[in-house]
Design a protein around this motif. Structure first.
Motif, mmCIF file in Angstrom:
data_model
loop_
_atom_site.group_PDB
_atom_site.id
_atom_site.type_symbol
_atom_site.label_atom_id
_atom_site.label_comp_id
_atom_site.label_asym_id
_atom_site.label_seq_id
_atom_site.Cartn_x
_atom_site.Cartn_y
_atom_site.Cartn_z
ATOM 1 N N GLU A 81 110.999 -25.737 19.161
ATOM 2 C CA GLU A 81 111.629 -25.411 17.891
ATOM 3 C C GLU A 81 112.427 -25.738 17.010
ATOM 4 O OE1 GLU A 81 111.392 -21.354 14.717
ATOM 5 O OE2 GLU A 81 111.502 -21.514 16.766
ATOM 6 N N ILE A 82 112.424 -27.194 16.071
ATOM 7 C CA ILE A 82 113.678 -27.296 15.169
ATOM 8 C C ILE A 82 113.691 -26.336 14.057
ATOM 9 C CG2 ILE A 82 115.053 -29.453 14.269
ATOM 10 C CD1 ILE A 82 113.773 -29.613 16.771
ATOM 11 N N THR A 83 114.587 -25.722 13.914
ATOM 12 C CA THR A 83 115.399 -25.116 12.981
ATOM 13 C C THR A 83 115.882 -25.774 11.313
ATOM 14 O OG1 THR A 83 117.398 -25.253 13.785
ATOM 15 C CG2 THR A 83 116.236 -23.440 14.518
ATOM 16 N N PRO A 84 115.752 -24.881 10.462
ATOM 17 C CA PRO A 84 116.366 -25.846 9.104
ATOM 18 C C PRO A 84 117.639 -26.029 9.232
ATOM 19 C CG PRO A 84 114.781 -23.851 8.890
ATOM 20 C CD PRO A 84 115.104 -23.566 10.426
ATOM 21 N N ARG A 85 118.803 -25.293 10.476
ATOM 22 C CA ARG A 85 119.171 -25.751 10.387
ATOM 23 C C ARG A 85 120.055 -26.721 11.192
ATOM 24 N NH1 ARG A 85 122.996 -21.039 11.222
ATOM 25 N NH2 ARG A 85 124.604 -21.740 9.329
ATOM 26 N N PRO A 99 116.080 -33.615 1.094
ATOM 27 C CA PRO A 99 117.264 -33.650 0.130
ATOM 28 C C PRO A 99 117.428 -31.885 0.262
ATOM 29 C CG PRO A 99 114.516 -33.391 -0.921
ATOM 30 C CD PRO A 99 114.244 -33.687 0.584
ATOM 31 N N LEU A 100 118.395 -31.759 0.580
ATOM 32 C CA LEU A 100 118.684 -30.200 -0.243
ATOM 33 C C LEU A 100 118.937 -29.504 -0.697
ATOM 34 C CD1 LEU A 100 122.282 -30.733 1.982
ATOM 35 C CD2 LEU A 100 119.870 -29.683 3.384
ATOM 36 N N LEU A 101 118.748 -28.115 -0.821
ATOM 37 C CA LEU A 101 117.806 -26.766 -2.469
ATOM 38 C C LEU A 101 119.281 -27.115 -2.885
ATOM 39 C CD1 LEU A 101 115.517 -24.261 -0.714
ATOM 40 C CD2 LEU A 101 114.898 -26.981 -1.964
ATOM 41 N N PRO A 102 119.706 -26.982 -4.067
ATOM 42 C CA PRO A 102 120.760 -27.142 -4.738
ATOM 43 C C PRO A 102 120.964 -24.796 -4.378
ATOM 44 C CG PRO A 102 118.817 -27.218 -6.283
ATOM 45 C CD PRO A 102 118.504 -27.338 -5.558
ATOM 46 N N ALA A 103 122.137 -24.938 -4.228
ATOM 47 C CA ALA A 103 123.148 -23.870 -4.449
ATOM 48 C C ALA A 103 122.771 -22.911 -6.172
ATOM 49 C CB ALA A 103 124.170 -24.148 -4.418
#
Length: 75
Positions: A21-25, A63-67
């Motif tokens: 498993e590859i986590t989101p991090r 792409p990273l989600l905006p904070a």
């Protein structure tokens, strides 16, 4: 094994199969049976290096989600 696949965490449980498993991090988790030998786990990781690298690359390219702002958090 290379630097990408040297760092992984093993989670042993009452299961019969191996899974990666590859986590989101970007952490690599290996789930395996309780009594599986470490050399068998290392061999499995070695065989799956290409799969791991491709998924880590896909994860880093996403792409990273905006904070969220304080206002959005409170609504």
């Amino acid at each position: 094994m290379d630097a990408v696949t040297e760092n992984y965490r093993v989670i042993r449980s009452r299961r019969k199969t191996l899974a990666i498993e590859i986590t989101p991090r970007g952490e690599i988790l290996v789930r395996c049976p309780l009594r599986m030998a470490n050399r068998d786990i290392a061999r499995f990781i070695s065989e799956k290096q290409d799969w791991i690298r491709s998924h880590l690359a896909r994860l880093s390219a996403a792409p990273l989600l905006p904070a969220l702002t304080e206002e959005e958090l409170q609504s």
